[in-house]
Scaffold this active site. Structure first.
Site, PDB file in Angstrom:
ATOM      1  N   PRO A   1       0.829  -1.302  -0.059  1.00 17.17           N
ATOM      2  CA  PRO A   1       0.068  -0.088  -0.128  1.00 17.17           C
ATOM      3  C   PRO A   1       0.893   1.354  -0.006  1.00 17.17           C
ATOM      4  O   PRO A   1       0.664   2.101   0.877  1.00 17.17           O
ATOM      5  CB  PRO A   1      -0.522   0.014   1.426  1.00 17.17           C
ATOM      6  N   CYS A   2       1.673   1.634  -1.098  1.00 19.10           N
ATOM      7  CA  CYS A   2       2.361   2.796  -1.226  1.00 19.10           C
ATOM      8  C   CYS A   2       1.599   3.982  -1.240  1.00 19.10           C
ATOM      9  O   CYS A   2       1.773   5.172  -0.935  1.00 19.10           O
ATOM     10  CB  CYS A   2       3.171   2.641  -2.553  1.00 19.10           C
ATOM     11  N   HIS A   3       0.120   3.801  -1.431  1.00 22.91           N
ATOM     12  CA  HIS A   3      -0.999   4.904  -1.480  1.00 22.91           C
ATOM     13  C   HIS A   3      -1.130   5.533  -0.108  1.00 22.91           C
ATOM     14  O   HIS A   3      -1.480   6.580  -0.239  1.00 22.91           O
ATOM     15  CB  HIS A   3      -2.278   4.498  -2.232  1.00 22.91           C
TER      16      HIS A   3
END
Length: 310
Positions: free
Chosen positions: A268-270
């Site tokens: 989950p780089c977001h």
């Protein structure tokens, strides 16, 4: 060499057939994303419901219904989750990347169950071999956040990439460039379960781990492992990630590693933003990052707020 599961000579992915139910999900996301981008571009004017609905060519009634079905909350409430003030409030919460799963209540019987991700990195030798001897099966699927390319191997999922419309027919070619010596096979049936998990994992929890196979430097893999510590509904800064991996001065390098994350959403780089509450970058577009973060916040709040607070 790119092939299909039935040995067709076609070298590229094929769009879904007309009237496929996925087409409606694709259209819903496209309109919601367009609406969110319009609202953000005109946020200082505070456009009302009628103005936003007109922009996406829907009546007020149908737009409100579509948006509420997609996000779980009204457009007005959703916008509250896209503000810098909201992001700052989340960043100010007491949190520890080592204990975030407990902080988010992931052990409770709710839609916020952990995704149970396991991550394996390719060895340096496998990395240099460019996928030689590896069989990769891929497909294009519609998800809550748009079209996505999913590629999987016997060892785990190796790529999840959100696609622009123009990139759909080039997806197979792009994948072959990433894994030059691998056998790349167009086989959507082999990747459908991963697509279903992306769409349904929050509403249909599972104890079955989702294995990921990534190729990257030791530093990149370190950063990607740290990202797996970020639970649904949370936010962290680039500095937080740098601190977590024991390299507090490597913020810029952390940002670069996050920018080349090969597994969208599941790694989950977001959920990583700037310390001032601004979104920062996202390789699949800031509009999509806004959509994902706003959607996650709305789902998180829906579960954790009492009815009197809604």
């Amino acid at each position: 060499m790119i092939t299909t599961a039935v040995d067709s000579p076609s070298p590229v992915a094929v769009k879904s057939p007309p009237h496929n139910p996925d087409d409606y999900a694709r259209d819903d996301y496209a309109r919601i994303a367009e609406a969110i981008q319009f609202i953000q571009a005109h946020r200082h004017k505070q456009p009302d419901l009628a103005t936003i609905a007109q922009h996406v060519h829907l009546s007020e009634y149908h737009f409100q219904k579509l948006f509420s079905r997609w996000a779980g909350v009204s457009p007005k409430r959703f916008l509250q989750y896209l503000t810098v003030e909201y992001a700052k409030s989340k960043l100010a919460e007491p949190r520890s990347l080592l204990d975030v799963s407990l902080e988010a209540g992931l052990s409770s019987p709710s839609r916020l169950h952990a995704l149970f991700i396991t991550l394996e990195a390719m060895s340096p030798g496998e990395y240099r071999a460019h996928g030689e001897g590896l069989e990769i099966r891929y497909g294009i699927h519609s998800t809550t956040f748009g079209e996505v390319l999913i590629a999987t191997t016997s060892k785990g999922v190796c790529n999840v990439q959100f696609l622009a419309t123009a990139a759909i027919t080039e997806a197979g070619v792009w994948l072959q460039q990433q894994w030059q010596k691998a056998d790349v096979i167009h086989d959507p049936t082999a990747t459908k379960a991963v697509s279903d998990r992306l769409n349904q994992s929050l509403t249909s929890p599972t104890d079955k781990p989702l294995p990921l196979l990534v190729k990257g430097t030791n530093f990149q893999v370190q950063v990607w492992r740290a990202l797996l510590s970020l639970p649904f509904g949370s936010l962290a800064t680039y500095q937080d990630i740098a601190n977590h991996i024991g390299k507090p001065r490597a913020v810029r390098a952390v940002g670069t590693a996050i920018g080349v994350n090969p597994i969208a959403y599941f790694i989950p780089c977001h959920r990583v933003i700037r310390s001032n509450g601004e979104l920062g970058g996202y390789r699949w577009g800031l509009g999509r990052k806004s959509s994902i973060l706003g959607w996650e916040a709305s789902q998180f709040q829906e579960i954790h707020e009492t009815p009197t607070n809604r």
